[in-house]
Scaffold this motif. Structure first.
Motif, PDB file in Angstrom:
ATOM      1  N   ASP A 249       0.866  -1.181   0.000  1.00 48.42           N
ATOM      2  CA  ASP A 249       0.000   0.000   0.000  1.00 48.42           C
ATOM      3  C   ASP A 249       0.904   1.232   0.000  1.00 48.42           C
ATOM      4  O   ASP A 249       1.133   1.845   1.034  1.00 48.42           O
ATOM      5  CB  ASP A 249      -0.906  -0.030   1.234  1.00 48.42           C
ATOM      6  CG  ASP A 249      -2.011   1.013   1.174  1.00 48.42           C
ATOM      7  OD1 ASP A 249      -2.145   1.682   0.126  1.00 48.42           O
ATOM      8  OD2 ASP A 249      -2.732   1.163   2.172  1.00 48.42           O
ATOM      9  N   PRO A 250       1.442   1.616  -1.158  1.00 50.91           N
ATOM     10  CA  PRO A 250       2.562   2.559  -1.198  1.00 50.91           C
ATOM     11  C   PRO A 250       2.222   3.982  -0.780  1.00 50.91           C
ATOM     12  O   PRO A 250       1.152   4.503  -1.073  1.00 50.91           O
ATOM     13  CB  PRO A 250       3.005   2.507  -2.662  1.00 50.91           C
ATOM     14  CG  PRO A 250       1.805   2.040  -3.413  1.00 50.91           C
ATOM     15  CD  PRO A 250       1.084   1.110  -2.490  1.00 50.91           C
ATOM     16  N   SER A 251       3.169   4.582  -0.095  1.00 52.64           N
ATOM     17  CA  SER A 251       3.132   5.997   0.279  1.00 52.64           C
ATOM     18  C   SER A 251       4.037   6.775  -0.675  1.00 52.64           C
ATOM     19  O   SER A 251       5.081   6.266  -1.095  1.00 52.64           O
ATOM     20  CB  SER A 251       3.628   6.167   1.712  1.00 52.64           C
ATOM     21  OG  SER A 251       3.903   7.530   2.000  1.00 52.64           O
ATOM     22  N   PRO A 252       3.673   8.027  -0.988  1.00 51.00           N
ATOM     23  CA  PRO A 252       4.556   8.849  -1.823  1.00 51.00           C
ATOM     24  C   PRO A 252       5.693   9.487  -1.029  1.00 51.00           C
ATOM     25  O   PRO A 252       6.562  10.146  -1.613  1.00 51.00           O
ATOM     26  CB  PRO A 252       3.608   9.925  -2.357  1.00 51.00           C
ATOM     27  CG  PRO A 252       2.601  10.097  -1.266  1.00 51.00           C
ATOM     28  CD  PRO A 252       2.407   8.722  -0.679  1.00 51.00           C
ATOM     29  N   ASN A 253       5.704   9.279   0.276  1.00 51.56           N
ATOM     30  CA  ASN A 253       6.650   9.985   1.143  1.00 51.56           C
ATOM     31  C   ASN A 253       7.885   9.126   1.413  1.00 51.56           C
ATOM     32  O   ASN A 253       7.928   8.347   2.371  1.00 51.56           O
ATOM     33  CB  ASN A 253       5.967  10.361   2.459  1.00 51.56           C
ATOM     34  CG  ASN A 253       4.747  11.224   2.241  1.00 51.56           C
ATOM     35  OD1 ASN A 253       4.704  12.011   1.301  1.00 51.56           O
ATOM     36  ND2 ASN A 253       3.740  11.078   3.089  1.00 51.56           N
ATOM     37  N   PHE A 254       8.874   9.270   0.567  1.00 57.25           N
ATOM     38  CA  PHE A 254      10.121   8.541   0.741  1.00 57.25           C
ATOM     39  C   PHE A 254      11.211   9.251  -0.048  1.00 57.25           C
ATOM     40  O   PHE A 254      10.947  10.131  -0.867  1.00 57.25           O
ATOM     41  CB  PHE A 254       9.988   7.082   0.285  1.00 57.25           C
ATOM     42  CG  PHE A 254       9.720   6.912  -1.187  1.00 57.25           C
ATOM     43  CD1 PHE A 254      10.766   6.788  -2.095  1.00 57.25           C
ATOM     44  CD2 PHE A 254       8.417   6.888  -1.673  1.00 57.25           C
ATOM     45  CE1 PHE A 254      10.527   6.635  -3.458  1.00 57.25           C
ATOM     46  CE2 PHE A 254       8.164   6.741  -3.026  1.00 57.25           C
ATOM     47  CZ  PHE A 254       9.221   6.610  -3.920  1.00 57.25           C
ATOM     48  N   SER A 255      12.443   8.847   0.195  1.00 54.87           N
ATOM     49  CA  SER A 255      13.583   9.390  -0.541  1.00 54.87           C
ATOM     50  C   SER A 255      14.663   8.322  -0.613  1.00 54.87           C
ATOM     51  O   SER A 255      14.492   7.211  -0.099  1.00 54.87           O
ATOM     52  CB  SER A 255      14.104  10.671   0.129  1.00 54.87           C
ATOM     53  OG  SER A 255      14.344  10.463   1.506  1.00 54.87           O
ATOM     54  N   SER A 256      15.767   8.653  -1.233  1.00 55.46           N
ATOM     55  CA  SER A 256      16.832   7.675  -1.439  1.00 55.46           C
ATOM     56  C   SER A 256      17.666   7.488  -0.171  1.00 55.46           C
ATOM     57  O   SER A 256      17.907   8.439   0.579  1.00 55.46           O
ATOM     58  CB  SER A 256      17.740   8.131  -2.583  1.00 55.46           C
ATOM     59  OG  SER A 256      18.867   7.287  -2.692  1.00 55.46           O
ATOM     60  N   ARG A 257      18.117   6.269   0.040  1.00 58.13           N
ATOM     61  CA  ARG A 257      19.088   6.014   1.114  1.00 58.13           C
ATOM     62  C   ARG A 257      20.498   6.421   0.690  1.00 58.13           C
ATOM     63  O   ARG A 257      21.415   6.424   1.510  1.00 58.13           O
ATOM     64  CB  ARG A 257      19.091   4.529   1.487  1.00 58.13           C
ATOM     65  CG  ARG A 257      17.836   4.026   2.169  1.00 58.13           C
ATOM     66  CD  ARG A 257      18.047   2.615   2.681  1.00 58.13           C
ATOM     67  NE  ARG A 257      16.842   2.004   3.208  1.00 58.13           N
ATOM     68  CZ  ARG A 257      16.417   2.122   4.460  1.00 58.13           C
ATOM     69  NH1 ARG A 257      17.119   2.849   5.310  1.00 58.13           N
ATOM     70  NH2 ARG A 257      15.311   1.531   4.859  1.00 58.13           N
ATOM     71  N   ASN A 258      20.682   6.708  -0.580  1.00 56.81           N
ATOM     72  CA  ASN A 258      21.995   7.103  -1.108  1.00 56.81           C
ATOM     73  C   ASN A 258      23.077   6.079  -0.779  1.00 56.81           C
ATOM     74  O   ASN A 258      24.215   6.431  -0.447  1.00 56.81           O
ATOM     75  CB  ASN A 258      22.391   8.486  -0.574  1.00 56.81           C
ATOM     76  CG  ASN A 258      21.487   9.580  -1.099  1.00 56.81           C
ATOM     77  OD1 ASN A 258      21.122   9.595  -2.273  1.00 56.81           O
ATOM     78  ND2 ASN A 258      21.098  10.501  -0.225  1.00 56.81           N
ATOM     79  N   GLY A 259      22.683   4.824  -0.880  1.00 55.34           N
ATOM     80  CA  GLY A 259      23.654   3.754  -0.692  1.00 55.34           C
ATOM     81  C   GLY A 259      23.900   3.332   0.740  1.00 55.34           C
ATOM     82  O   GLY A 259      24.675   2.403   0.983  1.00 55.34           O
TER      83      GLY A 259
END
Length: 254
Positions: free
Chosen positions: A106-116
């Motif tokens: 149930d995906p949320s739009p609130n995320f970002s990259s872990r950058n590795g």
């Protein structure tokens, strides 16, 4: 001549890597319908999955795949073999740690990259409201600027809202290397019995998946670099102390 055949007993994904379905690219997984058979020329059980090589044809130009043993049968000359043992049948120990619970994407739009940044720990939260629909709706809103990787409802249902490979926004200053798990409850409630069992199964799976030790399971307020004034996870694990949380982890996850 011995012929080995793999048969799907329910709809399932064939996967190119042994990770959660939701963490795979579309090109790395292929949905196979129930009652489909494939001649295979080699196989090896890896925890609760079977690694196998197709004999006569490839799928998406790939011959070697993984499938969950709970979703397949292995046949030798048309006779079902009982060599495969599901994680639920194996009981306790390492295999139990690897059992993946039912999960609702149930995906949320609130995320970002872990950058590795690799995943090193799990942070446990209390939602402070006891309606799962309200929690999910809030995490669906871009303007809320909050999310968690997983939400565990009072009835034991597990919602996966941010891919593990991405950074959810659940603990300011702590997100880069952590997985956040929200538990639906008000500030005075403990985990409900089905919720607790679901949480234990989920956390054990994640611990096995990412090699996370028990000491790296913590509550929001007890995480070392958190930058918020919070008493989360409140009374989920007994009283509000870190000792209560550590006792719960020791009892259920060690």
């Amino acid at each position: 001549m011995t012929e080995h055949t793999l048969k799907t007993i329910r709809d399932t994904f064939f996967k190119q890597r042994l990770v959660l379905d939701t963490n795979l690219l579309d090109s790395e997984k292929h949905m196979i319908q129930a009652d489909t058979t494939f001649p295979i020329q080699g196989y090896l059980q890896v925890v609760d999955h079977l690694r196998f090589t197709l004999k006569e044809r490839s799928i998406a130009n790939c011959n070697t795949w993984y499938a969950c043993v709970d979703d397949i049968q292995l046949l030798r000359n048309g006779q079902v073999l009982h060599d495969l043992q599901s994680s639920a049948q194996k009981g306790h120990g390492t295999s139990e740690l690897c059992r993946r619970p039912p999960i609702i994407w149930d995906p949320s739009p609130n995320f970002s990259s872990r950058n590795g940044t690799p995943i090193r720990r799990i942070i446990l939260h209390c939602t402070t409201i006891d309606l799962v629909t309200s929690v999910l709706n809030w995490f669906h809103h871009p303007e809320s600027h909050v999310s968690a990787h997983y939400v565990v409802a009072r009835d034991g249902k597990i919602y996966h809202m941010v891919r593990d490979a991405d950074k959810a926004w659940h603990a300011y200053g702590e997100n880069a290397d952590s997985i956040g798990i929200e538990h639906v409850a008000n500030v005075h409630e403990h985990l409900s019995p089905p919720q607790e069992q679901a949480a234990i199964t989920l956390i054990k799976w994640l611990m096995s998946e990412y090699k996370i030790p028990p000491y790296a399971i913590t509550g929001h307020r007890f995480s070392p670099s958190h930058q918020e004034d919070t008493t989360c996870p409140h009374h989920l694990f007994g009283d509000e102390t870190e000792a209560a949380l550590r006792a719960w982890v020791t009892k259920n996850l060690s």
